[in-house]
Design a protein around this motif. Sequence first.
Motif, PDB file in Angstrom:
ATOM      1  N   LYS A   1     -40.479  62.385  59.128  1.00 25.37           N
ATOM      2  CA  LYS A   1     -39.773  61.330  60.162  1.00 25.37           C
ATOM      3  C   LYS A   1     -39.887  62.127  61.290  1.00 25.37           C
ATOM      4  O   LYS A   1     -39.901  63.461  61.944  1.00 25.37           O
ATOM      5  CB  LYS A   1     -38.234  61.603  60.173  1.00 25.37           C
ATOM      6  CG  LYS A   1     -36.931  60.976  60.832  1.00 25.37           C
ATOM      7  CD  LYS A   1     -35.834  61.444  60.802  1.00 25.37           C
ATOM      8  CE  LYS A   1     -34.758  60.440  62.038  1.00 25.37           C
ATOM      9  NZ  LYS A   1     -33.631  61.438  61.901  1.00 25.37           N
ATOM     10  N   GLU A   2     -40.991  61.254  62.508  1.00 27.19           N
ATOM     11  CA  GLU A   2     -41.571  61.369  63.500  1.00 27.19           C
ATOM     12  C   GLU A   2     -40.928  62.479  64.680  1.00 27.19           C
ATOM     13  O   GLU A   2     -40.743  63.261  65.583  1.00 27.19           O
ATOM     14  CB  GLU A   2     -42.778  60.515  63.933  1.00 27.19           C
ATOM     15  CG  GLU A   2     -43.866  60.295  63.082  1.00 27.19           C
ATOM     16  CD  GLU A   2     -44.311  61.326  63.177  1.00 27.19           C
ATOM     17  OE1 GLU A   2     -44.583  61.983  63.701  1.00 27.19           O
ATOM     18  OE2 GLU A   2     -45.728  61.385  61.928  1.00 27.19           O
ATOM     19  N   ASP A   3     -39.339  61.564  64.664  1.00 29.41           N
ATOM     20  CA  ASP A   3     -38.292  61.619  65.611  1.00 29.41           C
ATOM     21  C   ASP A   3     -37.686  62.770  65.322  1.00 29.41           C
ATOM     22  O   ASP A   3     -36.791  63.430  66.067  1.00 29.41           O
ATOM     23  CB  ASP A   3     -38.166  60.558  66.228  1.00 29.41           C
ATOM     24  CG  ASP A   3     -37.050  59.807  65.228  1.00 29.41           C
ATOM     25  OD1 ASP A   3     -37.265  60.612  63.922  1.00 29.41           O
ATOM     26  OD2 ASP A   3     -36.356  58.956  65.891  1.00 29.41           O
ATOM     27  N   ALA A   4     -37.858  63.564  64.166  1.00 32.00           N
ATOM     28  CA  ALA A   4     -36.736  64.427  63.695  1.00 32.00           C
ATOM     29  C   ALA A   4     -36.581  65.805  64.821  1.00 32.00           C
ATOM     30  O   ALA A   4     -35.794  66.612  64.997  1.00 32.00           O
ATOM     31  CB  ALA A   4     -36.691  65.300  62.711  1.00 32.00           C
ATOM     32  N   LEU A   5     -38.149  65.871  65.496  1.00 29.70           N
ATOM     33  CA  LEU A   5     -37.909  66.591  66.266  1.00 29.70           C
ATOM     34  C   LEU A   5     -38.064  66.495  67.841  1.00 29.70           C
ATOM     35  O   LEU A   5     -38.699  65.428  68.170  1.00 29.70           O
ATOM     36  CB  LEU A   5     -39.310  68.328  66.018  1.00 29.70           C
ATOM     37  CG  LEU A   5     -39.580  68.890  64.054  1.00 29.70           C
ATOM     38  CD1 LEU A   5     -40.370  69.970  64.968  1.00 29.70           C
ATOM     39  CD2 LEU A   5     -38.170  69.550  64.305  1.00 29.70           C
ATOM     40  N   SER A   6     -37.900  67.185  69.109  1.00 31.02           N
ATOM     41  CA  SER A   6     -38.115  66.860  70.291  1.00 31.02           C
ATOM     42  C   SER A   6     -39.656  67.370  70.241  1.00 31.02           C
ATOM     43  O   SER A   6     -40.008  68.180  69.154  1.00 31.02           O
ATOM     44  CB  SER A   6     -37.235  67.670  71.031  1.00 31.02           C
ATOM     45  OG  SER A   6     -37.457  68.872  70.905  1.00 31.02           O
ATOM     46  N   ASP A   7     -39.583  66.248  71.478  1.00 31.73           N
ATOM     47  CA  ASP A   7     -41.363  67.264  72.313  1.00 31.73           C
ATOM     48  C   ASP A   7     -41.698  68.902  72.295  1.00 31.73           C
ATOM     49  O   ASP A   7     -42.767  69.279  72.255  1.00 31.73           O
ATOM     50  CB  ASP A   7     -41.659  66.484  73.284  1.00 31.73           C
ATOM     51  CG  ASP A   7     -42.051  64.854  73.226  1.00 31.73           C
ATOM     52  OD1 ASP A   7     -42.285  64.608  71.781  1.00 31.73           O
ATOM     53  OD2 ASP A   7     -41.691  64.280  73.704  1.00 31.73           O
ATOM     54  N   ALA A   8     -40.513  69.150  72.573  1.00 30.89           N
ATOM     55  CA  ALA A   8     -40.726  70.634  73.164  1.00 30.89           C
ATOM     56  C   ALA A   8     -40.690  71.605  71.894  1.00 30.89           C
ATOM     57  O   ALA A   8     -41.687  72.830  71.975  1.00 30.89           O
ATOM     58  CB  ALA A   8     -39.058  71.063  74.285  1.00 30.89           C
ATOM     59  N   GLU A   9     -40.535  71.370  70.846  1.00 32.78           N
ATOM     60  CA  GLU A   9     -39.557  71.590  69.687  1.00 32.78           C
ATOM     61  C   GLU A   9     -41.219  72.157  68.783  1.00 32.78           C
ATOM     62  O   GLU A   9     -42.186  72.555  68.116  1.00 32.78           O
ATOM     63  CB  GLU A   9     -38.748  71.199  68.709  1.00 32.78           C
ATOM     64  CG  GLU A   9     -37.055  71.686  69.354  1.00 32.78           C
ATOM     65  CD  GLU A   9     -36.393  71.109  68.512  1.00 32.78           C
ATOM     66  OE1 GLU A   9     -35.172  71.234  68.379  1.00 32.78           O
ATOM     67  OE2 GLU A   9     -36.685  70.089  68.185  1.00 32.78           O
ATOM     68  N   LYS A  10     -41.786  70.401  68.713  1.00 28.98           N
ATOM     69  CA  LYS A  10     -43.478  70.370  67.895  1.00 28.98           C
ATOM     70  C   LYS A  10     -43.848  71.383  69.173  1.00 28.98           C
ATOM     71  O   LYS A  10     -44.624  72.185  68.518  1.00 28.98           O
ATOM     72  CB  LYS A  10     -43.643  68.716  68.071  1.00 28.98           C
ATOM     73  CG  LYS A  10     -42.705  68.180  67.645  1.00 28.98           C
ATOM     74  CD  LYS A  10     -42.962  66.370  67.538  1.00 28.98           C
ATOM     75  CE  LYS A  10     -42.362  65.736  67.561  1.00 28.98           C
ATOM     76  NZ  LYS A  10     -42.591  64.645  67.226  1.00 28.98           N
ATOM     77  N   ALA A  11     -43.750  71.332  70.720  1.00 34.86           N
ATOM     78  CA  ALA A  11     -44.625  72.345  71.023  1.00 34.86           C
ATOM     79  C   ALA A  11     -44.425  73.549  70.579  1.00 34.86           C
ATOM     80  O   ALA A  11     -45.851  74.577  70.553  1.00 34.86           O
ATOM     81  CB  ALA A  11     -44.995  71.927  72.500  1.00 34.86           C
ATOM     82  N   GLY A  12     -43.014  74.085  70.739  1.00 36.91           N
ATOM     83  CA  GLY A  12     -43.457  75.388  69.575  1.00 36.91           C
ATOM     84  C   GLY A  12     -43.567  75.743  68.506  1.00 36.91           C
ATOM     85  O   GLY A  12     -44.316  76.580  68.310  1.00 36.91           O
TER      86      GLY A  12
END
Length: 340
Positions: free
Chosen positions: A203-214
């Motif tokens: 599920k690609e949108d399960a994390l925010s962009d900031a969480e993916k960056a983290g």
Amino acid sequence: MKIIKFMGMSLLASSLLLGAASVADKAKNAGLKAIPTDKAELMKLIDPNKTISPERLKLGKKLYFEPRLSKSGIISCNTCHNLGLGGVDGVPAATGHNWTANPHHLNSPTVYNAVFFDKQFWDGRSPDLEDQAQGPMQAAPEMAAAPSLVEARVNSIPAYVDEFKKAYGKDVKVDFVTITKTIGIFERTLVTPSRFDDYLNGKEDALSDAEKAGLATFIDKGCTSCHTGIALGGSMQPFPAVGKFKYANVGDFKGDKNGMVKTPTLRNITETAPYFHNGTVWDLKEAVKIMGETQLGMKISDEDAAKIVTFFKALDGKKPEIVYPQFPESTLKTPKPDFK
């Protein structure tokens, strides 16, 4: 112009999608694993010996919350591993019988997702949850109850004996091992799937962009060398590894005979302060920076620490719904509370 603008937007969207997918792939390649969504697959992981049944779960939950398993009659497993507080007690050193703090200044680790750990206890001395349940019950600074007392309390209550017969058969021996084993069976079900699992499961949108960056920063810094697998922890690792731990003088715990310490899970980490085996750090960002110094031999900047902590929020999981049980009443044969 409209066509060029549309193509530019499409390329941007595609790059974002590829970037999102690459972070998930990067996480998997680094050894991070999702909690399975398939129930049968999950059961293979948490119950390989097929010990779980509805009757044992119901009884195990009662015993987990049962204060009469302690010498004083007021301390339960839930006292230090509070299921309403992230599976911990929220104090630096576990506190038990007669308000005694752990003599080694050891912090209570969470019971949530502990089924995925390689070993139990900070020094890894127990192989599984069933064996682990025996330790705190007998420990003088914790529940302080001898096995004979635990057995006497439970066997003096007919309703409990009946429940054991339903759970294990009419010839069951309600002894200390069976009692603690039943608690461990309940603990095996304390699994908390999170948005992070949804993300790894596609599920690609399960994390925010900031969480993916983290998450990407977490991997790039090398944190997954210890915090890996389904639990993002749970294995035995040297601590400290390459640098000094600034709070090492609090308590006398040095790990097992080889200086190995169980790596705590990062699941629900935002709920389980204070941190480290001796509960010396309350600020999660500070804990990340200390880990960089002691385990990775690097200084993690405030900015990168903040990114990693942002990712940690995606590890807050959905807890099983727990209804506080009603206990069967004591009898005249039930050993009385003892505060000595």
